[in-house]
Motif scaffolding. Structure first.
Motif, mmCIF file in Angstrom:
data_model
loop_
_atom_site.group_PDB
_atom_site.id
_atom_site.type_symbol
_atom_site.label_atom_id
_atom_site.label_comp_id
_atom_site.label_asym_id
_atom_site.label_seq_id
_atom_site.Cartn_x
_atom_site.Cartn_y
_atom_site.Cartn_z
ATOM 1 N N THR A 67 -111.231 -9.867 -5.193
ATOM 2 C CA THR A 67 -110.292 -10.962 -4.899
ATOM 3 C C THR A 67 -110.685 -12.263 -5.592
ATOM 4 O O THR A 67 -109.872 -13.179 -5.680
ATOM 5 C CB THR A 67 -110.189 -11.216 -3.380
ATOM 6 O OG1 THR A 67 -111.471 -11.568 -2.876
ATOM 7 C CG2 THR A 67 -109.655 -9.999 -2.661
ATOM 8 N N ASN A 68 -111.914 -12.358 -6.091
ATOM 9 C CA ASN A 68 -112.385 -13.589 -6.737
ATOM 10 C C ASN A 68 -112.323 -13.559 -8.260
ATOM 11 O O ASN A 68 -112.783 -14.496 -8.910
ATOM 12 C CB ASN A 68 -113.818 -13.898 -6.291
ATOM 13 C CG ASN A 68 -113.868 -14.320 -4.841
ATOM 14 O OD1 ASN A 68 -112.994 -15.027 -4.362
ATOM 15 N ND2 ASN A 68 -114.878 -13.865 -4.130
ATOM 16 N N ILE A 69 -111.766 -12.513 -8.832
ATOM 17 C CA ILE A 69 -111.648 -12.441 -10.289
ATOM 18 C C ILE A 69 -110.738 -13.574 -10.758
ATOM 19 O O ILE A 69 -109.709 -13.849 -10.152
ATOM 20 C CB ILE A 69 -111.089 -11.072 -10.718
ATOM 21 C CG1 ILE A 69 -112.094 -9.965 -10.368
ATOM 22 C CG2 ILE A 69 -110.780 -11.053 -12.207
ATOM 23 C CD1 ILE A 69 -111.542 -8.567 -10.557
ATOM 24 N N GLU A 70 -111.138 -14.219 -11.853
ATOM 25 C CA GLU A 70 -110.410 -15.382 -12.359
ATOM 26 C C GLU A 70 -109.983 -15.168 -13.805
ATOM 27 O O GLU A 70 -110.794 -14.763 -14.637
ATOM 28 C CB GLU A 70 -111.313 -16.614 -12.281
ATOM 29 C CG GLU A 70 -110.721 -17.863 -12.855
ATOM 30 C CD GLU A 70 -111.704 -19.023 -12.865
ATOM 31 O OE1 GLU A 70 -111.278 -20.118 -13.240
ATOM 32 O OE2 GLU A 70 -112.889 -18.830 -12.520
ATOM 33 N N GLN A 71 -108.740 -15.466 -14.103
ATOM 34 C CA GLN A 71 -108.266 -15.426 -15.483
ATOM 35 C C GLN A 71 -108.532 -16.790 -16.113
ATOM 36 O O GLN A 71 -107.700 -17.689 -16.115
ATOM 37 C CB GLN A 71 -106.789 -15.060 -15.566
ATOM 38 C CG GLN A 71 -106.357 -14.796 -16.989
ATOM 39 C CD GLN A 71 -104.970 -14.203 -17.078
ATOM 40 O OE1 GLN A 71 -104.338 -13.876 -16.075
ATOM 41 N NE2 GLN A 71 -104.489 -14.051 -18.294
ATOM 42 N N VAL A 72 -109.717 -16.941 -16.635
ATOM 43 C CA VAL A 72 -110.217 -18.204 -17.172
ATOM 44 C C VAL A 72 -109.354 -18.707 -18.320
ATOM 45 O O VAL A 72 -109.191 -19.917 -18.497
ATOM 46 C CB VAL A 72 -111.696 -18.044 -17.599
ATOM 47 C CG1 VAL A 72 -112.216 -19.269 -18.294
ATOM 48 C CG2 VAL A 72 -112.549 -17.706 -16.387
ATOM 49 N N SER A 73 -108.778 -17.796 -19.093
ATOM 50 C CA SER A 73 -107.914 -18.212 -20.200
ATOM 51 C C SER A 73 -106.723 -19.034 -19.705
ATOM 52 O O SER A 73 -106.199 -19.865 -20.444
ATOM 53 C CB SER A 73 -107.431 -16.999 -20.994
ATOM 54 O OG SER A 73 -106.710 -16.106 -20.165
ATOM 55 N N LYS A 74 -106.322 -18.850 -18.452
ATOM 56 C CA LYS A 74 -105.239 -19.648 -17.868
ATOM 57 C C LYS A 74 -105.746 -20.846 -17.081
ATOM 58 O O LYS A 74 -105.164 -21.914 -17.130
ATOM 59 C CB LYS A 74 -104.362 -18.777 -16.968
ATOM 60 C CG LYS A 74 -103.476 -17.833 -17.728
ATOM 61 C CD LYS A 74 -102.502 -17.149 -16.806
ATOM 62 C CE LYS A 74 -101.578 -16.243 -17.619
ATOM 63 N NZ LYS A 74 -100.595 -15.576 -16.764
ATOM 64 N N THR A 75 -106.827 -20.685 -16.320
ATOM 65 C CA THR A 75 -107.300 -21.771 -15.465
ATOM 66 C C THR A 75 -108.095 -22.825 -16.224
ATOM 67 O O THR A 75 -108.070 -23.993 -15.863
ATOM 68 C CB THR A 75 -108.162 -21.234 -14.304
ATOM 69 O OG1 THR A 75 -109.293 -20.545 -14.847
ATOM 70 C CG2 THR A 75 -107.360 -20.298 -13.412
ATOM 71 N N VAL A 76 -108.807 -22.414 -17.262
ATOM 72 C CA VAL A 76 -109.636 -23.338 -18.050
ATOM 73 C C VAL A 76 -109.043 -23.548 -19.436
ATOM 74 O O VAL A 76 -109.028 -24.650 -19.954
ATOM 75 C CB VAL A 76 -111.091 -22.820 -18.161
ATOM 76 C CG1 VAL A 76 -111.928 -23.696 -19.066
ATOM 77 C CG2 VAL A 76 -111.727 -22.714 -16.780
ATOM 78 N N GLY A 77 -108.597 -22.465 -20.057
ATOM 79 C CA GLY A 77 -108.021 -22.524 -21.400
ATOM 80 C C GLY A 77 -108.732 -21.581 -22.345
ATOM 81 O O GLY A 77 -109.739 -20.960 -22.002
ATOM 82 N N ASP A 78 -108.204 -21.484 -23.544
ATOM 83 C CA ASP A 78 -108.725 -20.553 -24.537
ATOM 84 C C ASP A 78 -110.085 -20.947 -25.102
ATOM 85 O O ASP A 78 -110.749 -20.131 -25.721
ATOM 86 C CB ASP A 78 -107.738 -20.421 -25.705
ATOM 87 C CG ASP A 78 -106.499 -19.642 -25.312
ATOM 88 O OD1 ASP A 78 -106.584 -18.820 -24.390
ATOM 89 O OD2 ASP A 78 -105.452 -19.877 -25.933
ATOM 90 N N HIS A 79 -110.504 -22.154 -24.878
ATOM 91 C CA HIS A 79 -111.772 -22.627 -25.443
ATOM 92 C C HIS A 79 -113.008 -22.203 -24.646
ATOM 93 O O HIS A 79 -114.129 -22.500 -25.052
ATOM 94 C CB HIS A 79 -111.737 -24.156 -25.550
ATOM 95 C CG HIS A 79 -111.611 -24.819 -24.203
ATOM 96 N ND1 HIS A 79 -110.395 -24.943 -23.553
ATOM 97 C CD2 HIS A 79 -112.534 -25.360 -23.390
ATOM 98 C CE1 HIS A 79 -110.599 -25.549 -22.400
ATOM 99 N NE2 HIS A 79 -111.889 -25.803 -22.267
#
Length: 113
Positions: free
Chosen positions: A18-30
């Motif tokens: 449940t804690n998996i995060e799609q960092v490309s969306k929450t933080v960005g591609d960098h």
């Protein structure tokens, strides 16, 4: 994301799934990776996903930042290689420093004044 959730749930680790995060969306591609997941022991798993519609050995693009991140975090880094995406998606993983698995070739340059 679904693959990672299923992997952790299959190990009985619903609280991690449940804690998996799609960092490309929450933080960005960098950020240097796309997904922050977990090993079954709770340690971080940093995942970069590369997708092509053709075969397993089709070349793919990876940024210098993604390569550097894989080197600096080789103990927790996984490249998930999705291929034949349009017809019958399949996946394999490369763990650790990407440069240990593939030949890297510079194809872009930055021009400064």
């Amino acid at each position: 994301m679904q693959f990672e959730r299923a992997r952790l749930q299959g190990e009985g680790k619903d609280h991690l799934a449940t804690n998996i995060e799609q960092v490309s969306k929450t933080v960005g591609d960098h950020a240097g990776f796309d997904i922050r997941s977990y090993e079954v022991n709770g340690k971080d798993r940093f995942i970069e996903v590369k997708t092509t519609r053709y075969g397993q050995l089709t070349p793919f693009y990876i940024s210098a930042g993604e390569v550097r991140f894989s080197e600096a975090n080789e103990h927790a880094y996984h490249l998930y290689r999705l291929f034949e995406f349009r017809q019958s998606p399949r996946l394999f993983q490369l763990a650790g420093d990407v440069g240990r698995h593939v030949q890297l070739q510079a194809v872009n340059y930055r021009a400064d004044f």
